[in-house]
Design a protein around this motif. Structure first.
Motif, PDB file in Angstrom:
ATOM      1  N   LEU A  28       8.940   8.929 -11.440  1.00 13.50           N
ATOM      2  CA  LEU A  28       7.584   9.475 -11.415  1.00 13.50           C
ATOM      3  C   LEU A  28       7.573  10.939 -11.840  1.00 13.50           C
ATOM      4  CD1 LEU A  28       6.139   7.937  -8.127  1.00 13.50           C
ATOM      5  CD2 LEU A  28       5.355   7.500 -10.449  1.00 13.50           C
ATOM      6  N   LEU A  29       8.525  11.717 -11.359  1.00 10.64           N
ATOM      7  CA  LEU A  29       8.579  13.143 -11.689  1.00 10.64           C
ATOM      8  C   LEU A  29       8.768  13.343 -13.186  1.00 10.64           C
ATOM      9  CD1 LEU A  29       8.645  16.070 -10.731  1.00 10.64           C
ATOM     10  CD2 LEU A  29      11.115  15.819 -10.382  1.00 10.64           C
ATOM     11  N   ASN A  30       9.662  12.570 -13.787  1.00 11.71           N
ATOM     12  CA  ASN A  30       9.891  12.721 -15.229  1.00 11.71           C
ATOM     13  C   ASN A  30       8.636  12.392 -16.035  1.00 11.71           C
ATOM     14  OD1 ASN A  30      12.578  13.441 -14.833  1.00 11.71           O
ATOM     15  ND2 ASN A  30      13.295  11.324 -14.922  1.00 11.71           N
ATOM     16  N   VAL A  31       7.957  11.309 -15.666  1.00 15.50           N
ATOM     17  CA  VAL A  31       6.770  10.882 -16.427  1.00 15.50           C
ATOM     18  C   VAL A  31       5.640  11.883 -16.268  1.00 15.50           C
ATOM     19  CG1 VAL A  31       5.011   9.099 -16.627  1.00 15.50           C
ATOM     20  CG2 VAL A  31       7.407   8.448 -16.305  1.00 15.50           C
ATOM     21  N   VAL A  32       5.337  12.287 -15.029  1.00 13.03           N
ATOM     22  CA  VAL A  32       4.222  13.198 -14.777  1.00 13.03           C
ATOM     23  C   VAL A  32       4.507  14.582 -15.353  1.00 13.03           C
ATOM     24  CG1 VAL A  32       2.865  14.325 -12.962  1.00 13.03           C
ATOM     25  CG2 VAL A  32       3.475  11.907 -12.744  1.00 13.03           C
ATOM     26  N   ASP A  33       5.759  15.043 -15.242  1.00 13.49           N
ATOM     27  CA  ASP A  33       6.090  16.369 -15.774  1.00 13.49           C
ATOM     28  C   ASP A  33       5.917  16.403 -17.295  1.00 13.49           C
ATOM     29  OD1 ASP A  33       7.036  19.048 -15.543  1.00 13.49           O
ATOM     30  OD2 ASP A  33       8.969  18.364 -16.294  1.00 13.49           O
ATOM     31  N   ASP A  34       6.361  15.340 -17.965  1.00 14.72           N
ATOM     32  CA  ASP A  34       6.172  15.285 -19.426  1.00 14.72           C
ATOM     33  C   ASP A  34       4.690  15.261 -19.799  1.00 14.72           C
ATOM     34  OD1 ASP A  34       8.890  15.291 -19.786  1.00 14.72           O
ATOM     35  OD2 ASP A  34       9.060  13.105 -19.992  1.00 14.72           O
ATOM     36  N   ALA A  35       3.891  14.558 -19.001  1.00 15.68           N
ATOM     37  CA  ALA A  35       2.464  14.436 -19.325  1.00 15.68           C
ATOM     38  C   ALA A  35       1.689  15.722 -19.045  1.00 15.68           C
ATOM     39  CB  ALA A  35       1.853  13.283 -18.527  1.00 15.68           C
ATOM     40  N   THR A  36       2.121  16.522 -18.089  1.00 19.88           N
ATOM     41  CA  THR A  36       1.388  17.740 -17.732  1.00 19.88           C
ATOM     42  C   THR A  36       1.903  18.979 -18.466  1.00 19.88           C
ATOM     43  OG1 THR A  36       2.868  18.037 -15.829  1.00 19.88           O
ATOM     44  CG2 THR A  36       0.781  16.883 -15.438  1.00 19.88           C
ATOM     45  N   THR A  37       2.994  18.860 -19.201  1.00 22.94           N
ATOM     46  CA  THR A  37       3.508  20.014 -19.935  1.00 22.94           C
ATOM     47  C   THR A  37       2.491  20.579 -20.929  1.00 22.94           C
ATOM     48  OG1 THR A  37       5.802  19.259 -19.696  1.00 22.94           O
ATOM     49  CG2 THR A  37       5.342  20.805 -21.471  1.00 22.94           C
ATOM     50  N   PRO A  38       1.736  19.766 -21.680  1.00 23.29           N
ATOM     51  CA  PRO A  38       0.720  20.341 -22.588  1.00 23.29           C
ATOM     52  C   PRO A  38      -0.396  21.080 -21.861  1.00 23.29           C
ATOM     53  CG  PRO A  38       1.246  18.084 -23.229  1.00 23.29           C
ATOM     54  CD  PRO A  38       1.878  18.320 -21.907  1.00 23.29           C
ATOM     55  N   TRP A  39      -0.520  20.856 -20.565  1.00 21.62           N
ATOM     56  CA  TRP A  39      -1.543  21.550 -19.783  1.00 21.62           C
ATOM     57  C   TRP A  39      -1.017  22.855 -19.184  1.00 21.62           C
ATOM     58  CZ3 TRP A  39      -2.874  16.574 -16.568  1.00 21.62           C
ATOM     59  CH2 TRP A  39      -3.412  15.596 -17.431  1.00 21.62           C
ATOM     60  N   GLY A  40       0.229  23.201 -19.489  1.00 22.30           N
ATOM     61  CA  GLY A  40       0.807  24.414 -18.921  1.00 22.30           C
ATOM     62  C   GLY A  40       1.160  24.277 -17.461  1.00 22.30           C
ATOM     63  N   ARG A  76       0.856  -1.184   0.000  1.00 26.09           N
ATOM     64  CA  ARG A  76       0.000   0.000   0.000  1.00 26.09           C
ATOM     65  C   ARG A  76       0.893   1.236   0.000  1.00 26.09           C
ATOM     66  NH1 ARG A  76      -5.144   1.422   0.520  1.00 26.09           N
ATOM     67  NH2 ARG A  76      -5.732  -0.788   0.521  1.00 26.09           N
ATOM     68  N   VAL A  77       0.597   2.163  -0.934  1.00 31.30           N
ATOM     69  CA  VAL A  77       1.478   3.306  -1.178  1.00 31.30           C
ATOM     70  C   VAL A  77       0.659   4.585  -1.196  1.00 31.30           C
ATOM     71  CG1 VAL A  77       3.170   4.306  -2.758  1.00 31.30           C
ATOM     72  CG2 VAL A  77       2.956   1.833  -2.597  1.00 31.30           C
ATOM     73  N   ASP A  78       1.236   5.644  -0.611  1.00 33.33           N
ATOM     74  CA  ASP A  78       0.662   6.983  -0.759  1.00 33.33           C
ATOM     75  C   ASP A  78       1.793   7.966  -0.994  1.00 33.33           C
ATOM     76  OD1 ASP A  78       1.841   7.110   1.681  1.00 33.33           O
ATOM     77  OD2 ASP A  78       0.078   7.734   2.799  1.00 33.33           O
ATOM     78  N   GLY A  79       1.458   9.190  -1.406  1.00 36.40           N
ATOM     79  CA  GLY A  79       2.499  10.156  -1.731  1.00 36.40           C
ATOM     80  C   GLY A  79       1.970  11.574  -1.739  1.00 36.40           C
ATOM     81  N   VAL A  80       2.780  12.467  -2.289  1.00 36.12           N
ATOM     82  CA  VAL A  80       2.429  13.883  -2.382  1.00 36.12           C
ATOM     83  C   VAL A  80       3.092  14.451  -3.634  1.00 36.12           C
ATOM     84  CG1 VAL A  80       4.394  14.575  -0.946  1.00 36.12           C
ATOM     85  CG2 VAL A  80       2.413  16.082  -1.138  1.00 36.12           C
ATOM     86  N   ILE A  81       2.402  15.391  -4.294  1.00 39.23           N
ATOM     87  CA  ILE A  81       2.927  16.005  -5.508  1.00 39.23           C
ATOM     88  C   ILE A  81       2.891  17.515  -5.368  1.00 39.23           C
ATOM     89  CG2 ILE A  81       0.639  15.804  -6.588  1.00 39.23           C
ATOM     90  CD1 ILE A  81       2.101  15.743  -9.313  1.00 39.23           C
ATOM     91  N   PHE A  82       3.955  18.166  -5.805  1.00 41.19           N
ATOM     92  CA  PHE A  82       4.056  19.631  -5.819  1.00 41.19           C
ATOM     93  C   PHE A  82       4.051  20.069  -7.287  1.00 41.19           C
ATOM     94  CE2 PHE A  82       5.967  18.126  -1.955  1.00 41.19           C
ATOM     95  CZ  PHE A  82       5.618  19.058  -0.993  1.00 41.19           C
ATOM     96  N   PHE A  83       3.129  20.951  -7.653  1.00 43.80           N
ATOM     97  CA  PHE A  83       3.037  21.399  -9.046  1.00 43.80           C
ATOM     98  C   PHE A  83       2.706  22.889  -9.088  1.00 43.80           C
ATOM     99  CE2 PHE A  83      -1.247  20.340  -7.835  1.00 43.80           C
ATOM    100  CZ  PHE A  83      -2.043  21.279  -8.473  1.00 43.80           C
ATOM    101  N   GLN A  84       2.939  23.488 -10.252  1.00 38.52           N
ATOM    102  CA  GLN A  84       2.710  24.914 -10.439  1.00 38.52           C
ATOM    103  C   GLN A  84       2.232  25.162 -11.869  1.00 38.52           C
ATOM    104  OE1 GLN A  84       6.143  27.341  -9.763  1.00 38.52           O
ATOM    105  NE2 GLN A  84       4.992  29.260  -9.717  1.00 38.52           N
ATOM    106  N   VAL A  85       1.207  26.012 -11.996  1.00 38.34           N
ATOM    107  CA  VAL A  85       0.700  26.386 -13.314  1.00 38.34           C
ATOM    108  C   VAL A  85       1.633  27.440 -13.902  1.00 38.34           C
ATOM    109  CG1 VAL A  85      -1.211  27.420 -14.591  1.00 38.34           C
ATOM    110  CG2 VAL A  85      -1.678  25.841 -12.709  1.00 38.34           C
ATOM    111  N   MET A  86       2.136  27.152 -15.106  1.00 38.74           N
ATOM    112  CA  MET A  86       3.027  28.083 -15.786  1.00 38.74           C
ATOM    113  C   MET A  86       2.312  28.880 -16.876  1.00 38.74           C
ATOM    114  SD  MET A  86       5.580  27.253 -13.981  1.00 38.74           S
ATOM    115  CE  MET A  86       6.835  28.266 -14.753  1.00 38.74           C
ATOM    116  N   ASP A  87       1.252  28.346 -17.426  1.00 44.54           N
ATOM    117  CA  ASP A  87       0.486  29.006 -18.490  1.00 44.54           C
ATOM    118  C   ASP A  87      -0.996  28.903 -18.129  1.00 44.54           C
ATOM    119  OD1 ASP A  87      -0.914  29.666 -20.880  1.00 44.54           O
ATOM    120  OD2 ASP A  87       0.898  29.210 -22.038  1.00 44.54           O
ATOM    121  N   SER A  88      -1.593  30.026 -17.762  1.00 41.10           N
ATOM    122  CA  SER A  88      -2.983  30.015 -17.315  1.00 41.10           C
ATOM    123  C   SER A  88      -3.955  29.632 -18.429  1.00 41.10           C
ATOM    124  CB  SER A  88      -3.354  31.389 -16.756  1.00 41.10           C
ATOM    125  OG  SER A  88      -3.172  32.396 -17.748  1.00 41.10           O
TER     126      SER A  88
END
Length: 309
Positions: free
Chosen positions: A142-154, A85-97
């Motif tokens: 995880l950071l590399n995969v999620v960052d690449d996937a969220t880049t099109p979302w700004g 059983r795994v849990d975690g936390v993610i820190f993100f920031q919107v760069m393009d509104s």
């Protein structure tokens, strides 16, 4: 006149309303998207901004500050079929509104589901031992995969941290027994190595002791042989002198030789361990005469030496 005043008041009120509707205050850390008849045109930066009411309207209010979001606990099956059983936390920031507003619906929900899915993917490709010992590597993947996937979302994913990995209780007990066995194994190996080193040092010490003892015995034997050699030389010289004296007809030399052997025989008899008291008939006059012969022989030797000098 009354109608003109009423019109002026209405116009003034309408102008004030338009100004109020057109002036937009944007707080620090926020951006507002502006739409013209439902189509995105621009984003308003923090501060006081002015738009044309009715034609333009605020579309989305976007938080541009870094945000943190908890990743709820979920079960993951590892490569070796262990359930954790795994849990975690993610820190993100919107760069393009604009991208965050119009490229994805419900941004936070999308990021959360994307992170949970990739956690199962990344951790499911590892064995349990790797899962427990390579947490930094998991976070990096995880950071590399999620960052690449969220880049099109700004969106920029800054950090992803796995907070807790909880194997089942029976698996934890098995791992504890395995670690205990491993520690006992290392302890036995260290103990055996210590005994081996001790035996080696003891053998080296015994070897050095035997070598030193042999060297000591050899030195003692050498000195003993040297002493016997000197004693033999002395006896040979004494015998030669006595022989020369006898050839010259000196009776005292014979008395000297006999007295020496006589005294040595008495010394050996007296020093025997099994003899405490000895009764023997001795001819004292013969012994005294022999001693007198020794004295005469000594005087003659000194006289000969003086003449030679």
């Amino acid at each position: 006149m009354l109608g003109f005043d009423t019109f002026a008041l209405v116009f003034l009120g309408l102008a004030i309303a338009l100004v109020v509707l057109g002036v937009k205050k944007v707080d620090q850390g926020m951006e507002y998207t502006v739409e013209r008849f439902g189509r995105y045109t621009k984003s308003l930066r923090p501060g006081l901004n002015l738009i044309i009411p009715v034609m333009y309207a605020i579309g989305h209010k976007v938080n541009m500050m870094e945000r943190v979001m908890d990743v709820p606990s979920q079960e993951v099956i590892t490569k070796d079929n262990a359930m954790v059983r795994v849990d975690g936390v993610i820190f993100f920031q919107v760069m393009d509104s604009a991208l965050a507003s119009y490229e994805v619906n419900n941004l936070e929900h999308a990021i959360l589901n994307l992170t949970m899915t990739n956690i199962r993917t990344v951790m499911g490709s590892m064995d349990l031992d790797e899962l427990l010992s390579k947490r930094d590597e998991i976070n990096s993947q995880l950071l590399n995969v999620v960052d690449d996937a969220t880049t099109p979302w700004g969106v920029k994913a800054n950090r992803i941290e796995i907070k807790d990995i909880s194997p089942p209780k029976d698996l934890v007990d098995s791992m504890a027994r395995q670690m205990k066995a491993e520690r006992e194994k290392r302890a036995n190996i260290l103990e055996a190595e210590g005994q081996r080193q001790s035996e080696i040092l003891r053998a080296e010490g015994e070897k050095q002791a035997v070598i030193l003892q042999a060297e000591g015995e050899r030195e003692a034997a050498f000195r003993e042989a040297e002493a016997r050699e000197r004693l033999a030389e002395a006896e040979a010289k004494a015998t030669l002198m006595v022989s020369q004296a006898i050839d010259k007809g000196n009776v005292n030399a014979i008395n000297y030789f006999v007295a020496i052997k006589y005294v040595e025989a008495l010394k050996e008899i007296g020093s025997a361990e099994n003899q405490k008291l000895v009764f023997m008939p001795l001819e004292a006059s013969s012994l005294i005469g022999s001693i007198g012969g020794i004295a005469e022989l000594t005087k003659e030797v000194y006289k000969n030496n003086d003449k030679t000098d």
